[in-house]
Design a protein around this motif. Structure first.
Motif, PDB file in Angstrom:
ATOM      1  N   GLU A  23       0.823  -1.213   0.000  1.00 31.17           N
ATOM      2  CA  GLU A  23       0.000   0.000   0.000  1.00 31.17           C
ATOM      3  C   GLU A  23       0.856   1.261   0.000  1.00 31.17           C
ATOM      4  O   GLU A  23       0.528   2.237  -0.672  1.00 31.17           O
ATOM      5  CB  GLU A  23      -0.909  -0.009   1.225  1.00 31.17           C
ATOM      6  CG  GLU A  23      -1.948  -1.111   1.214  1.00 31.17           C
ATOM      7  CD  GLU A  23      -2.763  -1.148   2.490  1.00 31.17           C
ATOM      8  OE1 GLU A  23      -3.767  -1.863   2.529  1.00 31.17           O
ATOM      9  OE2 GLU A  23      -2.363  -0.460   3.461  1.00 31.17           O
ATOM     10  N   VAL A  24       1.951   1.239   0.740  1.00 28.95           N
ATOM     11  CA  VAL A  24       2.803   2.425   0.826  1.00 28.95           C
ATOM     12  C   VAL A  24       3.549   2.664  -0.478  1.00 28.95           C
ATOM     13  O   VAL A  24       3.675   3.793  -0.956  1.00 28.95           O
ATOM     14  CB  VAL A  24       3.785   2.290   2.002  1.00 28.95           C
ATOM     15  CG1 VAL A  24       4.740   3.484   2.045  1.00 28.95           C
ATOM     16  CG2 VAL A  24       3.020   2.189   3.309  1.00 28.95           C
ATOM     17  N   VAL A  25       4.040   1.581  -1.086  1.00 25.29           N
ATOM     18  CA  VAL A  25       4.902   1.725  -2.269  1.00 25.29           C
ATOM     19  C   VAL A  25       4.083   1.997  -3.524  1.00 25.29           C
ATOM     20  O   VAL A  25       4.470   2.820  -4.355  1.00 25.29           O
ATOM     21  CB  VAL A  25       5.768   0.461  -2.430  1.00 25.29           C
ATOM     22  CG1 VAL A  25       6.537   0.494  -3.743  1.00 25.29           C
ATOM     23  CG2 VAL A  25       6.741   0.351  -1.269  1.00 25.29           C
ATOM     24  N   SER A  26       2.923   1.331  -3.676  1.00 24.36           N
ATOM     25  CA  SER A  26       2.257   1.413  -4.977  1.00 24.36           C
ATOM     26  C   SER A  26       0.797   1.827  -4.889  1.00 24.36           C
ATOM     27  O   SER A  26       0.426   2.923  -5.304  1.00 24.36           O
ATOM     28  CB  SER A  26       2.367   0.049  -5.690  1.00 24.36           C
ATOM     29  OG  SER A  26       1.796  -0.967  -4.872  1.00 24.36           O
TER      30      SER A  26
ATOM     31  N   GLU B 195      19.642  -1.089   0.007  1.00 23.00           N
ATOM     32  CA  GLU B 195      20.181  -2.455   0.141  1.00 23.00           C
ATOM     33  C   GLU B 195      19.246  -3.509  -0.453  1.00 23.00           C
ATOM     34  O   GLU B 195      19.705  -4.568  -0.906  1.00 23.00           O
ATOM     35  CB  GLU B 195      20.434  -2.780   1.622  1.00 23.00           C
ATOM     36  CG  GLU B 195      21.517  -1.948   2.290  1.00 23.00           C
ATOM     37  CD  GLU B 195      21.025  -0.582   2.690  1.00 23.00           C
ATOM     38  OE1 GLU B 195      21.837   0.229   3.168  1.00 23.00           O
ATOM     39  OE2 GLU B 195      19.811  -0.316   2.517  1.00 23.00           O
ATOM     40  N   VAL B 196      17.965  -3.236  -0.472  1.00 25.99           N
ATOM     41  CA  VAL B 196      17.007  -4.235  -0.966  1.00 25.99           C
ATOM     42  C   VAL B 196      16.221  -3.703  -2.163  1.00 25.99           C
ATOM     43  O   VAL B 196      15.146  -4.209  -2.469  1.00 25.99           O
ATOM     44  CB  VAL B 196      16.045  -4.654   0.163  1.00 25.99           C
ATOM     45  CG1 VAL B 196      16.789  -5.412   1.246  1.00 25.99           C
ATOM     46  CG2 VAL B 196      15.346  -3.436   0.742  1.00 25.99           C
ATOM     47  N   LYS B 197      16.739  -2.698  -2.836  1.00 20.15           N
ATOM     48  CA  LYS B 197      16.009  -2.084  -3.939  1.00 20.15           C
ATOM     49  C   LYS B 197      15.806  -3.066  -5.091  1.00 20.15           C
ATOM     50  O   LYS B 197      14.754  -3.070  -5.740  1.00 20.15           O
ATOM     51  CB  LYS B 197      16.761  -0.854  -4.431  1.00 20.15           C
ATOM     52  CG  LYS B 197      15.981  -0.041  -5.455  1.00 20.15           C
ATOM     53  CD  LYS B 197      16.724   1.218  -5.826  1.00 20.15           C
ATOM     54  CE  LYS B 197      15.883   2.071  -6.771  1.00 20.15           C
ATOM     55  NZ  LYS B 197      15.493   1.336  -7.988  1.00 20.15           N
ATOM     56  N   ALA B 198      16.794  -3.913  -5.373  1.00 18.13           N
ATOM     57  CA  ALA B 198      16.661  -4.868  -6.476  1.00 18.13           C
ATOM     58  C   ALA B 198      15.519  -5.842  -6.222  1.00 18.13           C
ATOM     59  O   ALA B 198      14.727  -6.150  -7.127  1.00 18.13           O
ATOM     60  CB  ALA B 198      17.973  -5.624  -6.665  1.00 18.13           C
ATOM     61  N   ALA B 199      15.405  -6.330  -4.992  1.00 19.25           N
ATOM     62  CA  ALA B 199      14.312  -7.250  -4.671  1.00 19.25           C
ATOM     63  C   ALA B 199      12.960  -6.560  -4.795  1.00 19.25           C
ATOM     64  O   ALA B 199      11.983  -7.140  -5.308  1.00 19.25           O
ATOM     65  CB  ALA B 199      14.495  -7.808  -3.264  1.00 19.25           C
ATOM     66  N   TYR B 200      12.875  -5.310  -4.376  1.00 21.08           N
ATOM     67  CA  TYR B 200      11.626  -4.568  -4.498  1.00 21.08           C
ATOM     68  C   TYR B 200      11.269  -4.331  -5.961  1.00 21.08           C
ATOM     69  O   TYR B 200      10.087  -4.375  -6.340  1.00 21.08           O
ATOM     70  CB  TYR B 200      11.723  -3.235  -3.771  1.00 21.08           C
ATOM     71  CG  TYR B 200      11.466  -3.341  -2.292  1.00 21.08           C
ATOM     72  CD1 TYR B 200      10.178  -3.389  -1.788  1.00 21.08           C
ATOM     73  CD2 TYR B 200      12.527  -3.403  -1.397  1.00 21.08           C
ATOM     74  CE1 TYR B 200       9.944  -3.480  -0.433  1.00 21.08           C
ATOM     75  CE2 TYR B 200      12.304  -3.507  -0.038  1.00 21.08           C
ATOM     76  CZ  TYR B 200      11.010  -3.545   0.441  1.00 21.08           C
ATOM     77  OH  TYR B 200      10.789  -3.656   1.782  1.00 21.08           O
ATOM     78  N   ASP B 201      12.254  -4.075  -6.797  1.00 18.15           N
ATOM     79  CA  ASP B 201      11.985  -3.903  -8.227  1.00 18.15           C
ATOM     80  C   ASP B 201      11.419  -5.177  -8.832  1.00 18.15           C
ATOM     81  O   ASP B 201      10.506  -5.129  -9.673  1.00 18.15           O
ATOM     82  CB  ASP B 201      13.271  -3.491  -8.947  1.00 18.15           C
ATOM     83  CG  ASP B 201      13.724  -2.090  -8.548  1.00 18.15           C
ATOM     84  OD1 ASP B 201      12.888  -1.326  -8.029  1.00 18.15           O
ATOM     85  OD2 ASP B 201      14.927  -1.785  -8.741  1.00 18.15           O
ATOM     86  N   ASP B 202      11.948  -6.327  -8.411  1.00 16.51           N
ATOM     87  CA  ASP B 202      11.404  -7.598  -8.907  1.00 16.51           C
ATOM     88  C   ASP B 202       9.956  -7.790  -8.464  1.00 16.51           C
ATOM     89  O   ASP B 202       9.108  -8.270  -9.232  1.00 16.51           O
ATOM     90  CB  ASP B 202      12.265  -8.761  -8.405  1.00 16.51           C
ATOM     91  CG  ASP B 202      13.655  -8.751  -9.023  1.00 16.51           C
ATOM     92  OD1 ASP B 202      13.824  -8.126 -10.094  1.00 16.51           O
ATOM     93  OD2 ASP B 202      14.568  -9.348  -8.422  1.00 16.51           O
TER      94      ASP B 202
ATOM     95  N   ALA C 225       6.800  -8.161 -10.967  1.00 13.07           N
ATOM     96  CA  ALA C 225       5.878  -9.295 -10.893  1.00 13.07           C
ATOM     97  C   ALA C 225       4.435  -8.830 -10.712  1.00 13.07           C
ATOM     98  O   ALA C 225       3.504  -9.389 -11.308  1.00 13.07           O
ATOM     99  CB  ALA C 225       6.286 -10.212  -9.736  1.00 13.07           C
ATOM    100  N   ARG C 226       4.239  -7.790  -9.919  1.00 13.25           N
ATOM    101  CA  ARG C 226       2.895  -7.276  -9.724  1.00 13.25           C
ATOM    102  C   ARG C 226       2.347  -6.671 -11.019  1.00 13.25           C
ATOM    103  O   ARG C 226       1.167  -6.835 -11.341  1.00 13.25           O
ATOM    104  CB  ARG C 226       2.904  -6.219  -8.623  1.00 13.25           C
ATOM    105  CG  ARG C 226       1.508  -5.709  -8.277  1.00 13.25           C
ATOM    106  CD  ARG C 226       1.547  -4.668  -7.178  1.00 13.25           C
ATOM    107  NE  ARG C 226       2.040  -5.227  -5.934  1.00 13.25           N
ATOM    108  CZ  ARG C 226       3.232  -4.977  -5.413  1.00 13.25           C
ATOM    109  NH1 ARG C 226       4.063  -4.153  -6.043  1.00 13.25           N
ATOM    110  NH2 ARG C 226       3.617  -5.523  -4.289  1.00 13.25           N
TER     111      ARG C 226
END
Length: 378
Positions: free
Chosen positions: A178-181, A221-228, A232-233
């Motif tokens: 909810e916060v990100v998208s 540090e976790v931006k790549a995982a969030y981009d994936d 996917a969404r």
């Protein structure tokens, strides 16, 4: 004559005995003091006391004039001013020229129509225990200048603290997705409502106009995982949209085919029922005629049956009574030759050939009927 000679006319240190020199300075001061005494009601006492009183009066006049002049102040069109008299609230004045008693009143002017802006950025924890960096901008203005000046010592600092508190409370109750998208608009509205509640409880005199939440970013540090996850969404949403589009296309088509089949079945039902009713009516009418003339009706039925059979046949074999010869009429070949153009060469058309064939059949029927009648006579 020298000035120091007896009977001299002029003394530089004394008065003008002759009357034609410059006026005496002491005499001029005395005249000025006399006039001031008349103005301010001074006594005609000694020279020293009168001079001190006159000087004090002048100083007082100058002070009073300066106190009155410096008490004027201007309030601009976008401003409102809060007036305190001896530290106590007196009034709120609008734009224009105003006057205050100097040293008794204090004036605090603030721009009330100007829309102010405050930006903030920070990392906070979401409901699903993820860290997110969320920048936002608060747009506000002053809706009560008295509360803004008197109730809170530093209203803008209080606004910053209240904004951080409201934002962390709302983000802490929301998931990362909810916060990100998907939920940034909803979060901004909830932050605005909660922040306004805080400010109203403080009595800060601030009205929050709008909360703009910019793009939320995960930690580097976790931006790549969030981009994936975001990719996917997006793929999920794309596939859902494609499936929905296919569903919107195939379902109406299937419904249309089903409706068409139902209508065809209904039409076939009505056709069969109508044909059955027609056959029944025809049979009843035929039965009535048969009861009146059985032989004629039987012969008519025979001829109708032969006509139906012969009309659907392309070859006709005719047995001549009393002889061994059999006449063969290849009607299909005749029609084909007429269609290919051979009949055109002989001067006959396909319709002519068909009429000839019908005439032959009718003549054979008549001959058959005639021969049958002769046999019955015999």
């Amino acid at each position: 004559m020298a000035w120091n000679e007896p009977g001299g006319g002029k003394d530089p240190w004394g008065g003008n005995s002759g009357g034609d020199g410059p006026p005496d300075l002491d005499e001029a001061l005395q005249k000025l003091r006399a006039r001031m005494d008349k103005i301010f009601g001074g006594s005609g006492g000694g020279k020293g006391g009168s001079g001190n009183n006159n000087l004090l009066a002048i100083v007082l006049v100058v002070l009073v004039a300066g106190w009155g002049l410096f008490g004027f102040y201007q309030v601009d069109e976008k401003e409102q001013a809060v007036v305190l008299r001896l530290g106590k609230y007196l009034d709120t004045v609008g734009p224009g020229l105003n006057w205050r008693p100097l040293l008794l009143d204090r004036v605090f002017k603030e721009r009330v129509t100007e829309e102010r802006q405050y930006s903030s950025r920070g990392q906070m924890l979401t409901q699903d225990e993820n860290i997110v960096e969320l920048p936002l901008t608060v747009q506000y203005n002053i809706n009560n200048v008295k509360d803004f000046v008197l109730n809170v010592k530093n209203p803008e600092l209080s606004l910053r603290h209240a904004t951080d508190s409201a934002l962390r409370h709302v983000v802490g109750s929301s998931s990362l997705d909810e916060v990100v998208s998907t939920g940034r608009g909803k979060i901004a509205e909830e932050v605005k409502l909660r922040l306004q509640q805080y400010l109203d409880s403080y009595g800060a005199g601030i009205l929050v106009r709008k909360i703009n939440i910019q793009e939320a970013k995960p930690p580097s540090e976790v931006k790549a995982a969030y981009d994936d996850v975001i990719k996917a969404r997006e793929d999920q949403e794309r596939l859902i949209n494609e499936a929905q589009s296919y569903s919107n296309g195939i379902i109406p088509e299937a419904r249309g085919k089903a409706q068409r089949m139902l209508e065809e079945a209904l039409a076939y039902k009505e056709q069969v029922v109508a044909e059955a009713q027609g056959e029944t009516n025809r049979f009843l009418a035929l039965l009535t005629e048969y009861q009146k003339a059985p032989e004629v009706t039987r012969q008519r039925l025979y001829l109708d049956a032969v006509q139906d059979v012969m009309s659907n046949s392309s070859k006709v074999l005719i047995d001549v009574e009393g002889g061994n010869n059999m006449l063969y009429l290849p009607l299909d070949k005749i029609i084909e030759s007429s269609a290919s153009g051979s009949s055109a060469a002989s001067g006959l058309k396909g319709s002519d050939v068909k009429s000839i064939a019908d005439e032959v059949v009718n003549r054979l029927k008549r001959e058959t009927i005639t021969s049958s009648s002769r046999r019955e006579v015999r």
